[in-house]
Design a protein around this motif. Structure first.
Motif, PDB file in Angstrom:
ATOM      1  N   MET A  46      -6.143  -6.224  -7.508  1.00  0.00           N
ATOM      2  CA  MET A  46      -6.003  -7.168  -6.389  1.00  0.00           C
ATOM      3  C   MET A  46      -7.194  -7.086  -5.453  1.00  0.00           C
ATOM      4  SD  MET A  46      -2.050  -6.733  -5.164  1.00  0.00           S
ATOM      5  CE  MET A  46      -0.671  -7.080  -6.223  1.00  0.00           C
ATOM      6  N   LYS A  47      -7.474  -8.200  -4.818  1.00  0.00           N
ATOM      7  CA  LYS A  47      -8.411  -8.205  -3.712  1.00  0.00           C
ATOM      8  C   LYS A  47      -7.643  -7.882  -2.430  1.00  0.00           C
ATOM      9  CE  LYS A  47     -11.577 -11.615  -5.722  1.00  0.00           C
ATOM     10  NZ  LYS A  47     -12.203 -12.952  -5.562  1.00  0.00           N
ATOM     11  N   ASN A  48      -8.150  -6.938  -1.672  1.00  0.00           N
ATOM     12  CA  ASN A  48      -7.530  -6.515  -0.406  1.00  0.00           C
ATOM     13  C   ASN A  48      -6.072  -6.079  -0.592  1.00  0.00           C
ATOM     14  OD1 ASN A  48      -7.263  -5.954   2.282  1.00  0.00           O
ATOM     15  ND2 ASN A  48      -7.366  -8.068   2.975  1.00  0.00           N
ATOM     16  N   PRO A  49      -5.809  -5.086  -1.467  1.00  0.00           N
ATOM     17  CA  PRO A  49      -4.429  -4.650  -1.714  1.00  0.00           C
ATOM     18  C   PRO A  49      -3.766  -4.029  -0.485  1.00  0.00           C
ATOM     19  CG  PRO A  49      -5.985  -3.122  -2.727  1.00  0.00           C
ATOM     20  CD  PRO A  49      -6.789  -4.293  -2.245  1.00  0.00           C
ATOM     21  N   LYS A  55       2.869  -6.938   1.997  1.00  0.00           N
ATOM     22  CA  LYS A  55       3.474  -8.268   2.148  1.00  0.00           C
ATOM     23  C   LYS A  55       4.262  -8.647   0.898  1.00  0.00           C
ATOM     24  CE  LYS A  55       0.111 -10.266   5.393  1.00  0.00           C
ATOM     25  NZ  LYS A  55      -0.924 -11.308   5.569  1.00  0.00           N
ATOM     26  N   ALA A  56       3.662  -8.423  -0.267  1.00  0.00           N
ATOM     27  CA  ALA A  56       4.322  -8.792  -1.523  1.00  0.00           C
ATOM     28  C   ALA A  56       5.609  -7.989  -1.727  1.00  0.00           C
ATOM     29  CB  ALA A  56       3.370  -8.566  -2.696  1.00  0.00           C
ATOM     30  N   ILE A  57       5.545  -6.688  -1.434  1.00  0.00           N
ATOM     31  CA  ILE A  57       6.721  -5.835  -1.625  1.00  0.00           C
ATOM     32  C   ILE A  57       7.836  -6.220  -0.647  1.00  0.00           C
ATOM     33  CG2 ILE A  57       7.584  -3.469  -1.400  1.00  0.00           C
ATOM     34  CD1 ILE A  57       4.852  -2.525  -2.436  1.00  0.00           C
ATOM     35  N   ILE A  58       7.487  -6.370   0.642  1.00  0.00           N
ATOM     36  CA  ILE A  58       8.499  -6.673   1.666  1.00  0.00           C
ATOM     37  C   ILE A  58       9.104  -8.052   1.441  1.00  0.00           C
ATOM     38  CG2 ILE A  58       8.865  -7.090   4.125  1.00  0.00           C
ATOM     39  CD1 ILE A  58       6.711  -4.915   4.634  1.00  0.00           C
ATOM     40  N   LEU A  59       8.261  -9.065   1.236  1.00  0.00           N
ATOM     41  CA  LEU A  59       8.763 -10.435   1.050  1.00  0.00           C
ATOM     42  C   LEU A  59       9.521 -10.568  -0.270  1.00  0.00           C
ATOM     43  CD1 LEU A  59       5.731 -12.553   2.337  1.00  0.00           C
ATOM     44  CD2 LEU A  59       7.930 -12.192   3.473  1.00  0.00           C
ATOM     45  N   GLY A  60       8.992  -9.943  -1.337  1.00  0.00           N
ATOM     46  CA  GLY A  60       9.639 -10.053  -2.645  1.00  0.00           C
ATOM     47  C   GLY A  60      11.013  -9.420  -2.660  1.00  0.00           C
ATOM     48  N   LYS A 203      -0.486  16.163   5.274  1.00  0.00           N
ATOM     49  CA  LYS A 203      -0.892  17.511   5.663  1.00  0.00           C
ATOM     50  C   LYS A 203      -2.360  17.757   5.325  1.00  0.00           C
ATOM     51  CE  LYS A 203       0.743  22.281   5.485  1.00  0.00           C
ATOM     52  NZ  LYS A 203       1.741  23.217   4.890  1.00  0.00           N
ATOM     53  N   GLN A 204      -2.832  17.168   4.222  1.00  0.00           N
ATOM     54  CA  GLN A 204      -4.229  17.318   3.845  1.00  0.00           C
ATOM     55  C   GLN A 204      -5.169  16.579   4.790  1.00  0.00           C
ATOM     56  OE1 GLN A 204      -4.317  15.959  -0.202  1.00  0.00           O
ATOM     57  NE2 GLN A 204      -3.491  17.883  -1.036  1.00  0.00           N
ATOM     58  N   ASN A 205      -4.611  15.594   5.505  1.00  0.00           N
ATOM     59  CA  ASN A 205      -5.351  14.852   6.535  1.00  0.00           C
ATOM     60  C   ASN A 205      -6.598  14.180   5.972  1.00  0.00           C
ATOM     61  OD1 ASN A 205      -5.497  13.914   9.176  1.00  0.00           O
ATOM     62  ND2 ASN A 205      -6.821  15.587   9.842  1.00  0.00           N
ATOM     63  N   ASN A 206      -6.501  13.699   4.730  1.00  0.00           N
ATOM     64  CA  ASN A 206      -7.621  12.969   4.144  1.00  0.00           C
ATOM     65  C   ASN A 206      -7.643  11.533   4.656  1.00  0.00           C
ATOM     66  OD1 ASN A 206      -8.310  15.195   2.571  1.00  0.00           O
ATOM     67  ND2 ASN A 206      -6.897  14.587   0.928  1.00  0.00           N
ATOM     68  N   LYS A 207      -8.789  10.886   4.533  1.00  0.00           N
ATOM     69  CA  LYS A 207      -8.878   9.481   4.911  1.00  0.00           C
ATOM     70  C   LYS A 207      -8.052   8.663   3.929  1.00  0.00           C
ATOM     71  CE  LYS A 207     -12.152   5.746   5.829  1.00  0.00           C
ATOM     72  NZ  LYS A 207     -13.566   5.316   5.806  1.00  0.00           N
ATOM     73  N   ARG A 208      -7.167   7.827   4.430  1.00  0.00           N
ATOM     74  CA  ARG A 208      -6.264   7.077   3.560  1.00  0.00           C
ATOM     75  C   ARG A 208      -6.383   5.576   3.836  1.00  0.00           C
ATOM     76  NH1 ARG A 208      -3.477  10.245   7.187  1.00  0.00           N
ATOM     77  NH2 ARG A 208      -2.338   9.139   8.822  1.00  0.00           N
ATOM     78  N   PRO A 209      -6.320   4.772   2.763  1.00  0.00           N
ATOM     79  CA  PRO A 209      -6.432   3.315   2.934  1.00  0.00           C
ATOM     80  C   PRO A 209      -5.173   2.673   3.504  1.00  0.00           C
ATOM     81  CG  PRO A 209      -6.079   3.855   0.641  1.00  0.00           C
ATOM     82  CD  PRO A 209      -6.240   5.156   1.355  1.00  0.00           C
TER      83      PRO A 209
END
Length: 266
Positions: A46-49, A55-60, A203-209
């Motif tokens: 996907m573009k911009n997942p 949105k897809a999960i909540i609306l679907g 807990k690992q405090n990594n950068k997350r998308p």
């Protein structure tokens, strides 16, 4: 619109008498809502997942939930609960045939066929992608073959054939209703582990998308719900659960042997 006004209360009273059966009933319906994870499997394409997936999960899921609830209310208002219990999965067809005549039965049959084909389409698109991703990381036997993509369409042909053959073998040895319940149980065992993984990642405090909203409430509710359904299936079908957990456990030594083999090749 037409039915017995006491049907709803009668059903609720019957359900409340047995917690384990209530949990198994939830397990049976969870197959219908499992599309959310199928969407996640396609996130890499996907573009911009980060924006589209939530949105897809909540609306679907919300749309399916509303439709299913309205259908269930319609059936309960039209038919008494004891007749629904007697008809089982034929209750919707019986209701439409009574309400709209022979045409109603044909409409519901056509709708079921369309629904089944739509589900198959989603499963065929997404399940082989899991096998392909594992093969690409050399996590499973025959990784070189299973990670093959067709030159033109970039489709995981070998992985698709493998998943289809595996499904066919399982269909030969299990009743479809029992198979779907045990498969959902197995999937939710991994979901529970994934929900626990959210705490580890935090807990690992990594950068997350993507950041889980209302953390830690959402994963806690998800874990509690998953455990409730899993325990109910253990109570309902202990021998089947042990068999499927055995299949899952068998994957561990295979995984480590495969990793050891490929590491020795490096």
């Amino acid at each position: 619109f037409w039915g017995n006004q006491n049907a709803l209360s009668q059903t609720v009273t019957e359900v409340s008498q047995s917690t384990s059966n209530f949990g198994v009933a939830i397990l049976a319906t969870l197959f219908a809502y499992d599309g959310w994870i199928l969407i996640a499997n396609l996130g890499g394409e996907m573009k911009n997942p980060q924006k589209l997936l939530p949105k897809a999960i909540i609306l679907g899921i919300s749309t399916v939930l509303v439709i299913y609830t309205l259908i269930t209310i319609g059936i309960l208002r039209f038919l008494p609960a004891n007749l629904i219990h007697h008809l089982g999965e034929n209750a919707p067809a019986y209701m439409t045939a009574k309400a709209f005549g022979p045409l109603g039965g044909k409409i519901i049959a056509a709708g079921i066929i369309i629904s089944v084909l739509g589900t198959l389409n989603g499963k065929v698109l997404t399940f082989p992608r899991i096998v392909f991703a594992m093969a690409k990381r050399k996590d499973i036997p025959f990784s070189k073959s299973l990670s093959y993509l067709s030159p033109k369409g970039k489709a995981p042909i070998a992985a698709t054939v493998f998943v289809s053959a595996l499904a066919f073998i399982m269909m030969l040895f299990f009743d479809p209703n029992r198979l779907s319940d045990l498969c959902v149980f197995s999937i939710y065992c991994f979901y529970i582990l994934a929900f626990f993984g959210i705490f580890i990642l935090r807990k690992q405090n990594n950068k997350r998308p993507f950041s889980t909203p209302l953390y830690p409430l959402v994963p806690i509710i998800a874990i509690a719900g998953g455990i409730f359904v899993a325990v109910c299936e253990i109570i309902n079908d202990f021998h089947g659960v042990i068999l499927f957990l055995g299949f899952i456990a068998l994957g561990l030594p295979i995984f480590y042997l495969v990793k050891k083999y490929y590491n020795s090749k490096v």
